[in-house]
Design an enzyme around this catalytic site. Structure first.
Site, short mmCIF file in Angstrom:
data_model
loop_
_atom_site.label_atom_id
_atom_site.label_comp_id
_atom_site.label_asym_id
_atom_site.label_seq_id
_atom_site.Cartn_x
_atom_site.Cartn_y
_atom_site.Cartn_z
CB CYS A 1 -4.43 -1.47 4.54
SG CYS A 1 -3.46 -1.47 6.08
CE LYS B 1 -7.32 1.59 3.63
NZ LYS B 1 -6.14 2.12 4.37
CD GLU C 1 -2.52 1.22 2.75
OE1 GLU C 1 -3.53 1.93 2.84
OE2 GLU C 1 -2.08 0.53 3.70
#
Length: 263
Positions: free
Chosen positions: A149, A115, A48
């Site tokens: 994540c 995300k 990331e």
């Protein structure tokens, strides 16, 4: 619910590394050297925010959607003959800042996933706009769901009614919560009857937060195929299409999954 499985094996390379804080050029140069050593694989996975580290300085660090890193990823994919993926800070066409995973293919295609779940404990939701859509990409017949994540903590977002063969997580997951990382990843593999590949970083960032790595590849029963620990390097795995198909045939739990919709 369909119960399809790919027919070809899939070769992965996970690049676990420290990241130079707020220095995209240095990070691109570092990963370019690693990519030159990867060898014959189908998919290369970077962490990331691999160009900057996990930063809330989006206004300063954001690249345009057609910026230098997206161009660099296209070049690396073409050179290596593999898909190259990882997330970075992007300002989209509407002026919003995104933690955006890019998926660059050897033939020049560039897909993305933004995300969805922003890490509020670091104020990420105050500096970035959340993604609104899940993404399913295909490679050699494998249906791959890319995630970033904090998405790992939300199992509904990872679940797919029409099956997923590989869940892919890129992360900057801090060392104090490594126990959560190492428990949640097997859970996602087991409940989705699919492989999981997860790439985290090592070292410390510019805020002094330490990262333990623990990049890994897990099979459909949550058993490790690759465990990187805290080491820097290139970690390779081959995902068996026949093993996945045989397990789903032998243990078809997906047939009893609950139907749902996402708002």
């Amino acid at each position: 619910m369909r119960n399809l499985s790919p027919s070809q094996d899939l070769r992965l390379a996970l690049l676990q590394s420290e990241l130079a804080w707020h220095d995209p050029a240095a990070n691109r140069a570092h990963f370019e050297r690693q990519l030159a050593e990867v060898g014959a694989v189908d998919l290369v996975i970077l962490p990331e925010m691999f160009t900057t580290g996990f930063s809330m300085d989006s206004a300063t660090l954001a690249e345009p959607t057609d910026g230098p890193t997206s161009a660099w990823m296209r070049v690396q994919a073409q050179r290596s003959g593999a898909v190259v993926t990882g997330s970075l800070i992007v300002q989209d066409e509407h002026g919003q800042y995104r933690n955006r995973l890019l998926w660059a293919t050897p033939d020049g295609e560039l897909l993305h996933y933004d995300k969805r779940h922003l890490f509020r404990m670091a104020g990420e939701h105050e500096h970035y706009a959340p993604g609104a859509e899940r993404r399913l990409v295909t490679l050699k017949g494998w249906r791959i769901r890319p995630l970033v994540c904090y998405d790992l903590r939300f199992p509904v977002w990872s679940r797919a009614q029409d099956d997923t063969d590989l869940l892919l997580y890129v992360a900057n997951w801090p060392a104090p919560r490594r126990g959560h990382w190492n428990r949640l990843l097997p859970a996602r593999a087991i409940e989705n009857l699919c492989y999981v590949a997860a790439v985290n970083r090592i070292g410390s960032d510019g805020n002094g937060h330490p990262y333990a790595g623990d990049s890994q590849v897990l099979d459909f029963q949550g058993e490790p195929l690759v465990e990187a620990g805290a080491a820097a390097g290139i970690f390779r795995a081959t995902l068996s299409a026949s093993a996945l198909a045989a397990y789903r045939q032998r243990f078809p739990a997906q047939r009893d999954a609950d139907a749902f919709s996402l708002d």
